[in-house]
Design a protein around this motif. Sequence first.
Motif, mmCIF file in Angstrom:
data_model
loop_
_atom_site.group_PDB
_atom_site.id
_atom_site.type_symbol
_atom_site.label_atom_id
_atom_site.label_comp_id
_atom_site.label_asym_id
_atom_site.label_seq_id
_atom_site.Cartn_x
_atom_site.Cartn_y
_atom_site.Cartn_z
ATOM 1 N N PRO A 127 13.355 -6.060 -3.662
ATOM 2 C CA PRO A 127 12.452 -5.882 -2.504
ATOM 3 C C PRO A 127 12.465 -4.455 -1.943
ATOM 4 C CG PRO A 127 13.741 -7.894 -2.263
ATOM 5 C CD PRO A 127 14.315 -7.157 -3.434
ATOM 6 N N LEU A 128 13.479 -3.677 -2.291
ATOM 7 C CA LEU A 128 13.562 -2.300 -1.785
ATOM 8 C C LEU A 128 12.992 -1.267 -2.751
ATOM 9 C CD1 LEU A 128 16.699 -3.523 -0.486
ATOM 10 C CD2 LEU A 128 15.879 -1.593 0.852
ATOM 11 N N ARG A 129 12.433 -1.726 -3.846
ATOM 12 C CA ARG A 129 11.822 -0.788 -4.804
ATOM 13 C C ARG A 129 10.673 -0.030 -4.127
ATOM 14 N NH1 ARG A 129 10.517 -3.724 -9.911
ATOM 15 N NH2 ARG A 129 12.388 -2.756 -10.775
ATOM 16 N N GLY A 130 10.785 1.273 -4.101
ATOM 17 C CA GLY A 130 9.723 2.088 -3.512
ATOM 18 C C GLY A 130 9.732 2.125 -1.991
ATOM 19 N N TYR A 131 10.736 1.513 -1.382
ATOM 20 C CA TYR A 131 10.797 1.460 0.087
ATOM 21 C C TYR A 131 11.097 2.845 0.675
ATOM 22 C CZ TYR A 131 12.912 0.401 4.656
ATOM 23 O OH TYR A 131 13.242 0.380 5.994
ATOM 24 N N LYS A 148 0.806 -1.215 0.000
ATOM 25 C CA LYS A 148 0.000 0.000 0.000
ATOM 26 C C LYS A 148 0.848 1.278 0.000
ATOM 27 C CE LYS A 148 -3.947 2.018 2.428
ATOM 28 N NZ LYS A 148 -4.910 1.879 3.530
ATOM 29 N N ASP A 149 1.871 1.289 0.841
ATOM 30 C CA ASP A 149 2.650 2.535 0.958
ATOM 31 C C ASP A 149 3.679 2.718 -0.159
ATOM 32 O OD1 ASP A 149 4.295 0.532 1.758
ATOM 33 O OD2 ASP A 149 4.980 1.504 3.595
ATOM 34 N N ARG A 150 3.712 1.781 -1.110
ATOM 35 C CA ARG A 150 4.658 1.945 -2.218
ATOM 36 C C ARG A 150 3.972 2.143 -3.571
ATOM 37 N NH1 ARG A 150 9.564 -2.389 -1.429
ATOM 38 N NH2 ARG A 150 9.567 -2.525 0.841
ATOM 39 N N ALA A 193 17.003 -1.203 -8.188
ATOM 40 C CA ALA A 193 15.573 -0.901 -8.135
ATOM 41 C C ALA A 193 15.217 0.033 -6.988
ATOM 42 C CB ALA A 193 14.772 -2.201 -7.999
ATOM 43 N N ALA A 194 16.131 0.215 -6.046
ATOM 44 C CA ALA A 194 15.843 1.109 -4.917
ATOM 45 C C ALA A 194 16.142 2.558 -5.258
ATOM 46 C CB ALA A 194 16.657 0.689 -3.707
ATOM 47 N N SER A 195 16.977 2.794 -6.257
ATOM 48 C CA SER A 195 17.319 4.191 -6.560
ATOM 49 C C SER A 195 16.843 4.654 -7.924
ATOM 50 C CB SER A 195 18.828 4.418 -6.437
ATOM 51 O OG SER A 195 19.541 3.733 -7.440
#
Lengths: 412, 412
Positions: free
Chosen positions: B69-73, A363-365, B290-292
């Motif tokens: 897994p950190l995409r959009g975190y 939800k938060d992403r 994917a995190a940046s």
Amino acid sequence: MEIQNKTYTLRNCRFLVDSEKIMENSNIVINNGLIESIGKEIEGDELDCSKWIITPGFVNSHVHSAMIPLRGYYDDAELTEWLNKMWEFEKSMQRELMKLGSEISVLEMLSSGTTAFVDMYFNPDDIEKLTEKYEIKAAAGYTFLDSLFSPEEVEEKQYQLKKCKNFFPIVNVHSVYSVEEKTLIRAKELAEKTSTWIHIHVSETRKEIFDNKKKTGKFPVEYLHDLGLTRLVNAVHLGWIANWEIDYLKEAKGATHCPTSNMKLATAGAYPFYEMLTKGVNVTLGTDGAASNNSLDIIREMKTAVLLQRHSYWDTRVKALDVFKAVTENGYKLLGIKGGKIKEGYIADLAIFDSSSIYPLLKDRIISNIVYFATSEAIVGTINNGKITKKDYILDKKKKLVNKLNELLNKI
Amino acid sequence: MEIQNKTYTLRNCRFLVDSEKIMENSNIVINNGLIESIGKEIEGDELDCSKWIITPGFVNSHVHSAMIPLRGYYDDAELTEWLNKMWEFEKSMQRELMKLGSEISVLEMLSSGTTAFVDMYFNPDDIEKLTEKYEIKAAAGYTFLDSLFSPEEVEEKQYQLKKCKNFFPIVNVHSVYSVEEKTLIRAKELAEKTSTWIHIHVSETRKEIFDNKKKTGKFPVEYLHDLGLTRLVNAVHLGWIANWEIDYLKEAKGATHCPTSNMKLATAGAYPFYEMLTKGVNVTLGTDGAASNNSLDIIREMKTAVLLQRHSYWDTRVKALDVFKAVTENGYKLLGIKGGKIKEGYIADLAIFDSSSIYPLLKDRIISNIVYFATSEAIVGTINNGKITKKDYILDKKKKLVNKLNELLNKI
């Protein structure tokens, strides 16, 4: 997606997302083209939406839809030289090719979740027909451009355009540098008389600022303001405006940023996104045309807008939600339509994303993953005035028209 | 696309495109994973390619594949704060999740035409297995990062990695600011002993330059050069380098630009793309993780690279062909593989575009339309070592893994 009833339910939508909220596993009841309720109610036929993410449809607030035939025609010059190159092609561009370009543009926009656009070119009557055919909304009009058309001619043709369900006649003015002051005043009077607004390129390049200052003693936005136009405009580009000119834009219909086009044409400058937001300007986004972007995908444009702001300001104050709001809520505000939110009484113009393409699905992403990760490949359809348009249908239509385009251009 | 023979012909390709030429309606004979001939010859089974555009496969020269897994975190901070946020998540990240992230990354990259990538994370042994499973090429290794691992430990594990058909062990060093000088020297000796090169983040932020200058009296690239490392490196980021440091990079394996990541993290600065080209540096492109970014689509990265350069220089000197060359010819040069061109004797690593998605379909607009218009939606498959991988197969595989990812993350 075969539902055509007047009342139906998008049942159990995996996520509903607009600029104010994110809801899980909710229903949307649609009645006669409007959103009737959100939550647990069910009415009419039901459509299982458990694999979909539903957002408001997107508004592309600046495009030249007819210019598809010029995509990739000339990419490597700054604005003035580039405009001259475009003209070499455009002066012999047949009406048929313009029409075909606009239809392909409409299909490209629908296939990337766009449900409304603001167009500037020479064929608004074609645009009107396309809005009827595809249920996409468009604001368009004939274009004041003194070197090509007499203002009388533009005005006369403009009176022939009528507001319809999906079509909104507006007054297009190419720019302050391509029309005389009396044309600007005429455009203002025409907009007032016909109760509409003006769509104009403003403060795109350093050269424009320099020339306008020399000619009128004023900066372009300041100049428009002193002529009484700023309260009427969707001002596009604004890469080179003075801080104090932002105040004049508070009353404008919209202030449209086209980051890709500006960067590709090396106009440099920086649309003051954050300052605009702070001062309450109606910030909107546009792709510009296929000749300068060269994509009409507003999802890509959201990302590029954030990137350019962060690069320009050396900080991260402009965020995914800001650009998402710009293409939904703010876009519909520009058009004067109660839309751009998933809310009771709002128009049922929606974009449908496949939830398996937006991941990790948390939800938060969601907004981040739509803005920074998603491509138009994630779009499975749109809903326009409550009517569902499948992506497959759109792509199939587009394929046929692209074949025709290639045939025509190979003959030139 | 069922052909698996050792010798076969891609017959009548609508267009073949590499950094040196564009050919129409030509054949490519593939034999034992290599391109045997281009032109009119036919050998073995035939595959009708009249609706395809064939390019070399793309090289993503900098990625952290495990970070899906950190995409959009966490998207909204500059580098240092952002790295700390990543670490909050990463310190409890299970090996299974890293592996899953890397596999999804591989599938995302294949589905956007990428046939090789350069990876930095903690699981190169997983990467090795993935290169075998999917025939994608990867350069990866354990990562020197003094706060987490002793240099002895990294070195010992590194010796266990073996070069295979698709896997190339390299020495990863996080950055000059995260290891001691003796670790840098150790990494250099390890690279020399194992006949490989070093993959390192360099000159990404102003802070890095400032701190390095204070600590060593030198700018980061200068510092690496004086330690004898520049001839061994793929140096990544380089947004804040002095003009005279470019000379040191002439001998480097690669100088990788990651425009989206730099812009999103507001590192500002400007990778001197044009000066690098002029001085003969091997200019390469990467998506970063994917995190940046948050996308791993190298087609999008090509466009963003041109946009950022044009914005920074206020002119259009960097062109579509430059970035196309960076992700094809230059990428394979970095890897030390005879690839990145459609040429006799070169590796048959190719990307396949649906020609109906690249329009107007005219010979002189193809590169422009790939760089500025295409999305990964246009990719219908890749060819890896002569083996055809269908996009449908990749997307189907990905869907299953994404379900697993969502399940795992919803439990955290």
